[in-house]
Scaffold this motif. Structure first.
Motif, PDB file in Angstrom:
ATOM      1  N   LYS A 117       0.834  -1.206   0.000  1.00 17.24           N
ATOM      2  CA  LYS A 117       0.000   0.000   0.000  1.00 17.24           C
ATOM      3  C   LYS A 117       0.871   1.259   0.000  1.00 17.24           C
ATOM      4  O   LYS A 117       1.960   1.267   0.574  1.00 17.24           O
ATOM      5  CB  LYS A 117      -0.931  -0.015   1.207  1.00 17.24           C
ATOM      6  N   THR A 118       0.329   2.283  -0.615  1.00 19.26           N
ATOM      7  CA  THR A 118       1.061   3.542  -0.737  1.00 19.26           C
ATOM      8  C   THR A 118       0.416   4.606   0.136  1.00 19.26           C
ATOM      9  O   THR A 118      -0.806   4.755   0.145  1.00 19.26           O
ATOM     10  CB  THR A 118       1.061   4.010  -2.202  1.00 19.26           C
ATOM     11  N   LEU A 119       1.262   5.315   0.844  1.00 20.71           N
ATOM     12  CA  LEU A 119       0.798   6.373   1.721  1.00 20.71           C
ATOM     13  C   LEU A 119       1.395   7.689   1.239  1.00 20.71           C
ATOM     14  O   LEU A 119       2.607   7.790   1.099  1.00 20.71           O
ATOM     15  CB  LEU A 119       1.260   6.045   3.146  1.00 20.71           C
ATOM     16  N   ILE A 120       0.552   8.657   0.932  1.00 17.67           N
ATOM     17  CA  ILE A 120       1.085   9.917   0.422  1.00 17.67           C
ATOM     18  C   ILE A 120       1.065  11.005   1.490  1.00 17.67           C
ATOM     19  O   ILE A 120       0.232  10.998   2.398  1.00 17.67           O
ATOM     20  CB  ILE A 120       0.343  10.395  -0.846  1.00 17.67           C
ATOM     21  N   TYR A 121       1.995  11.921   1.360  1.00 14.95           N
ATOM     22  CA  TYR A 121       2.120  13.044   2.285  1.00 14.95           C
ATOM     23  C   TYR A 121       2.995  14.075   1.605  1.00 14.95           C
ATOM     24  O   TYR A 121       3.608  13.790   0.568  1.00 14.95           O
ATOM     25  CB  TYR A 121       2.747  12.592   3.616  1.00 14.95           C
ATOM     26  N   THR A 122       3.085  15.234   2.193  1.00 19.26           N
ATOM     27  CA  THR A 122       3.979  16.253   1.634  1.00 19.26           C
ATOM     28  C   THR A 122       4.859  16.888   2.697  1.00 19.26           C
ATOM     29  O   THR A 122       5.895  17.472   2.392  1.00 19.26           O
ATOM     30  CB  THR A 122       3.176  17.344   0.875  1.00 19.26           C
ATOM     31  N   CYS A 123       4.457  16.773   3.956  1.00 19.86           N
ATOM     32  CA  CYS A 123       5.184  17.463   5.036  1.00 19.86           C
ATOM     33  C   CYS A 123       6.524  16.770   5.325  1.00 19.86           C
ATOM     34  O   CYS A 123       6.590  15.552   5.453  1.00 19.86           O
ATOM     35  CB  CYS A 123       4.334  17.473   6.293  1.00 19.86           C
ATOM     36  N   PRO A 124       7.586  17.549   5.474  1.00 16.28           N
ATOM     37  CA  PRO A 124       8.903  16.939   5.723  1.00 16.28           C
ATOM     38  C   PRO A 124       9.063  16.341   7.112  1.00 16.28           C
ATOM     39  O   PRO A 124      10.060  15.660   7.366  1.00 16.28           O
ATOM     40  CB  PRO A 124       9.869  18.114   5.524  1.00 16.28           C
ATOM     41  N   TYR A 125       8.119  16.570   8.012  1.00 16.38           N
ATOM     42  CA  TYR A 125       8.234  15.989   9.354  1.00 16.38           C
ATOM     43  C   TYR A 125       7.669  14.564   9.407  1.00 16.38           C
ATOM     44  O   TYR A 125       7.630  13.953  10.472  1.00 16.38           O
ATOM     45  CB  TYR A 125       7.526  16.864  10.390  1.00 16.38           C
ATOM     46  N   VAL A 126       7.236  14.053   8.277  1.00 15.11           N
ATOM     47  CA  VAL A 126       6.781  12.659   8.225  1.00 15.11           C
ATOM     48  C   VAL A 126       7.975  11.806   7.799  1.00 15.11           C
ATOM     49  O   VAL A 126       8.441  11.910   6.677  1.00 15.11           O
ATOM     50  CB  VAL A 126       5.625  12.494   7.213  1.00 15.11           C
ATOM     51  N   PRO A 127       8.489  10.952   8.677  1.00 18.92           N
ATOM     52  CA  PRO A 127       9.692  10.183   8.313  1.00 18.92           C
ATOM     53  C   PRO A 127       9.354   9.018   7.378  1.00 18.92           C
ATOM     54  O   PRO A 127       8.620   8.098   7.751  1.00 18.92           O
ATOM     55  CB  PRO A 127      10.201   9.647   9.662  1.00 18.92           C
ATOM     56  N   ALA A 128       9.926   9.077   6.190  1.00 21.04           N
ATOM     57  CA  ALA A 128       9.682   8.011   5.211  1.00 21.04           C
ATOM     58  C   ALA A 128      10.146   6.664   5.761  1.00 21.04           C
ATOM     59  O   ALA A 128       9.525   5.622   5.504  1.00 21.04           O
ATOM     60  CB  ALA A 128      10.421   8.345   3.920  1.00 21.04           C
TER      61      ALA A 128
END
Lengths: 326, 469
Positions: free
Chosen positions: A2-13
């Protein structure tokens, strides 16, 4: 997967990948900003474009939004009101000096982990998390390593690819960096994908972007992990690298942003700064005078309106700025 | 007894002289309203006021706050400038009798009250904070020119789940020499499955961990306040402060319920807006706030008992629920001139109107109150509160007043409207009100009249159907 999308840099990949899901950090397209019904006075075009992306991408199984700004916080409200896609609002504290604020962020990452498990993710062992962290860190080092050899646009595209698809082999990446030009920094919020043209405008007209302090650029990356701490508690080491390493103007106080920007500008002999910000982004707008004072450099303010008429105006202003710096 | 009415400032001078001749008892800050115009409060000349002595006292309390703050400093008290949280930190500060707290945020009304005769917005402009920001940018100008409030001995500002524009403006203050004690208010979220929860005021719920986090933040503030005051701010003192705050809140609740549910309306919208504002920091005098509220309640009760009362006794105005405070207070008069009246409000600080819990340790009670701020949580919570209060007060229409440049206003109006319209079939209007709205008055008037006409015609249609049935 599953793919999880985000844009904020505080979300650790790394945290998402270690759970067995695909992290996809989105660089939004400005063309999408006007596609929704939300072209409202005061609405940040980047938040609007992200909302459009979250609502329309077929390859997104879930969305993570953060509380970094008021506009994204309310965009989350709209997202959850209009879509059934699984979504999480990650609370990123504005404060950074207190232990409580950091602990709160760590707890938020644990909460993100629980969300990932509802999507089919598996809680990672420490060894697995460490391996993923080191893999990502090595990839970031490689991308930073080729930065001196690439045009600013090419490097930004590499950074975008990394956010979108994760670590990749850089072999065969050819250097295309202009050898001369006035050294500039570009600082600000996230760039629209189309606005990567700004790098070309600068470098085709006698400038050289030697420091990318945009959110979609280097400023959106964490610090190196603390090698001494990573084995003992990898999640805390991960959190520390992001919490302290991503310098955002919304932090209070936001002095670390300027320490980082000043060091970046000085070490690269930057002579001028292009500040890229979205219309209605109060966080960056309010920082302009401080940026001038704290960095002691000429600053060109580019307000991205995504209205189609901006490109020519932007080109003209950048040309005039470069002429001034000759 | 003369029938109550709304009067102009000039008429208030005559009324004041008449009241004095008849033995009006004055407070030390009392006097004719027109003397505030000499201080630059020119907007007063354009307003219509309730003609009661209780309203006179309310206005005089509001318009003399700067004098009161200077007097407090002269008396050796320390001044705490509280920013953004709207209602929580002042309860803590006033628990110590040598501290006085006020909101520099309140400077957002200065451009309106003084009709731009003071250069606060120009100063903000010069600092790069232009008209794309909320009018609260006037606060920056007030700090710089130092002419509208004494510079506080301590500044305390909540950050985190707050407006971007306010937070960005507040971040400018340390560079200008005004240090800020920041404290974090997290975004209030719905508890996850199985997570321990806490009931908050306002019928809200939050994860226990968030309440505990905010308690820790408030404890930091408590220690700084105690250090500055030179005396402990212990639980007993805090509990006493909460008790006093609740007195204010209970009286305001009485006033709001009586005014919003009475037919016809016994107190105008403008005075009610000012009265509600007293809840957040008591206009720097808690005892006087209580006395002013007592006066207003007594006036309303007398009007209700007389059964011939209220500025709009002969009309059947549309019952409007108003969301967000207006930058130009004259628009509250306009609502009534358009045939509306206020029946319910959500002026961004409903959490400061709800009583603070008294059955838990005081710091936890304050944390619960702070987290009950509708602006720190999902818009859906705010919309739910609006819906509940509309039901309670019998509102017939919803008016959402956007604040120019405010980051939260870009989206929340639409979200609130969506939630409300999904539950209640009522007319909804969203307007934007700048600090001086005179140039927009015809447009605003037309739009508000349309809202009022729609609400009234729906009421009449409903009544006709009931008759027919």
């Amino acid at each position: 997967m599953k793919t999880l999308i985000y844009t904020c840099p505080y979300v650790p990949a790394e945290w998402i990948a270690a759970h067995g899901l695909r992290p996809r950090r989105i660089v939004c397209r400005g063309a999408n900003a006007g596609a929704m019904m939300l072209r409202r006075e005061g609405m940040c075009p980047y938040a609007r474009a992200f909302l459009h992306t979250a609502l329309t991408r077929d390859d997104a199984d879930a969305v993570v939004v953060t509380t970094l700004c008021d506009q994204m916080r309310r965009t989350f409200d709209l997202l959850t009101a209009t879509s059934s896609i699984p979504a999480l609002l990650l609370n990123v504290p504005a404060m950074w000096e207190t232990t409580a604020a950091f602990d709160y962020y760590v707890e938020q990452l644990r909460r993100l982990g629980r969300f990932l498990k509802t999507l089919g993710g598996r809680e990672p062992s420490d060894d697995h998390l460490i391996a993923v962290m080191q893999h990502y860190q090595q990839a970031r080092r490689s991308i930073l390593g080729v930065q001196p050899h690439l045009s600013a646009r090419r490097w930004a595209e590499l950074a975008e690819d990394f956010g979108r698809t994760g670590p990749a082999d850089l072999d065969g990446t050819l250097g295309d960096r202009p050898s001369v030009g006035i050294p500039l920094a570009i600082i600000g919020g996230p760039l629209f994908r189309e606005d990567f043209d700004i790098y070309d405008i600068i470098e085709d007209n006698g400038g050289r972007v030697v420091f990318d302090g945009t959110e979609t650029g280097h400023r959106g990356w964490p610090d190196e992990f603390d090698a001494a701490a990573i084995d003992a508690d990898p999640l805390t080491a991960l959190a520390r690298a992001y919490f302290d390493g991503v310098r955002d103007p919304s932090r209070r106080p936001n002095d670390p942003l300027y320490v980082w920007l000043k060091a970046g500008c000085q070490s690269r002999s930057v002579r001028g700064v292009v500040c890229y910000r979205h219309v209605w982004c109060d966080a960056w707008h309010a920082e302009l005078p401080r940026m001038r004072e704290r960095l002691g450099l000429p600053v060109l303010d580019i307000e991205a309106r995504n209205d189609g008429a901006a490109e020519q105006r932007t080109t003209g202003r950048i040309l005039a700025f470069l002429e001034m710096l000759q | 007894m003369t029938r109550p009415r709304q009067i102009t400032l000039a008429q208030w001078d005559d009324r004041y002289a008449d009241l004095c001749r008849r033995g009006l008892r004055q407070t030390d800050y009392g006097g004719p309203l027109s003397h505030h115009v000499d201080d630059g409060d020119h907007r007063l000349t354009k307003l219509l006021f309730d003609d009661s002595p209780a309203a006179l006292r309310l206005w005089n309390l509001l318009l003399t706050e700067e004098d009161r703050l200077h007097a407090a400093r002269q008396a050796g008290k320390k001044i705490v400038g509280v920013m953004k949280d709207l209602g929580t930190i002042p309860v803590m500060a006033y628990a110590l009798d040598n501290l006085v707290a006020f909101y520099p945020d309140g400077a957002w009304w200065i451009p309106c009250i003084m009709e731009h005769s003071t250069p606060l917005l120009e100063i903000a402009d010069s600092l790069g904070i232009d008209e794309s920001f909320c009018p609260v940018r006037a606060m920056l100008g007030a700090f710089v020119n130092g002419e509208h409030f004494p510079i506080p001995d301590l500044l305390v500002c909540s950050v985190g789940a707050v407006c971007d524009d306010f937070s960005a403006i507040a971040q400018r203050l340390p560079d200008l020499g005004f240090d800020v004690l920041w404290w974090e208010i997290p975004h209030r979220r719905a508890p996850d499955a199985g997570e321990p929860t806490v009931q908050l005021p306002g019928n809200l719920i939050a994860p226990k961990s968030q309440v505990e986090f905010v308690m820790g933040e408030l404890d930091r503030v408590r220690r700084v306040l105690a250090d500055m005051a030179g005396r402990p701010l212990n639980d007993d003192a805090l509990s006493a402060g909460i008790e006093q705050a609740n007195l204010v809140r209970v009286k305001l609740a009485q006033l709001r319920t009586r005014v919003f549910t009475a037919e016809p309306c016994p107190m105008p919208a403008l005075e009610m807006l000012i009265a509600e504002m007293l809840a957040i920091h008591y206009c720097s005098d808690r005892d006087e706030t209580l006395a002013v509220l007592d006066g207003l309640i007594a006036e309303v009760d007398a009007r209700l008992a007389a059964n011939d009362y209220g500025p709009m006794a002969n009309d059947s105005p549309a019952r409007i629920f108003w969301v967000n405070p207006v930058a130009d207070i004259r628009v509250m008069n306009l609502l009534e001139q358009c045939g509306g009246r206020i029946c319910g409000t959500e002026y961004l600080f409903s959490h400061a109107l709800d009583p603070i819990d008294t059955d838990v340790p005081p710091l936890e009670a304050l944390a619960r109150s702070a987290l009950a701020d509708l602006m720190v949580g999902p818009v859906g919570d705010r919309a739910a509160r609006i819906l509940a209060d509309m039901e309670r007060f019998g509102s017939e229409a919803l008016l959402i007043s956007r604040i120019p440049g405010a980051s939260h206003c870009a989206l929340e109006g639409r979200l609130i409207a969506d939630v409300v319209s999904a539950r209640r079939r009522i007319p909804i209007l969203e307007i934007e009100v700048p600090s001086i709205s005179d140039a927009m008055r015809p447009t605003l008037q037309t739009r508000i009249e349309a809202l009022v006409e729609t609400a009234v015609s729906r009421r009449n249609h409903r009544l006709t159907r009931l008759d027919t049935d």
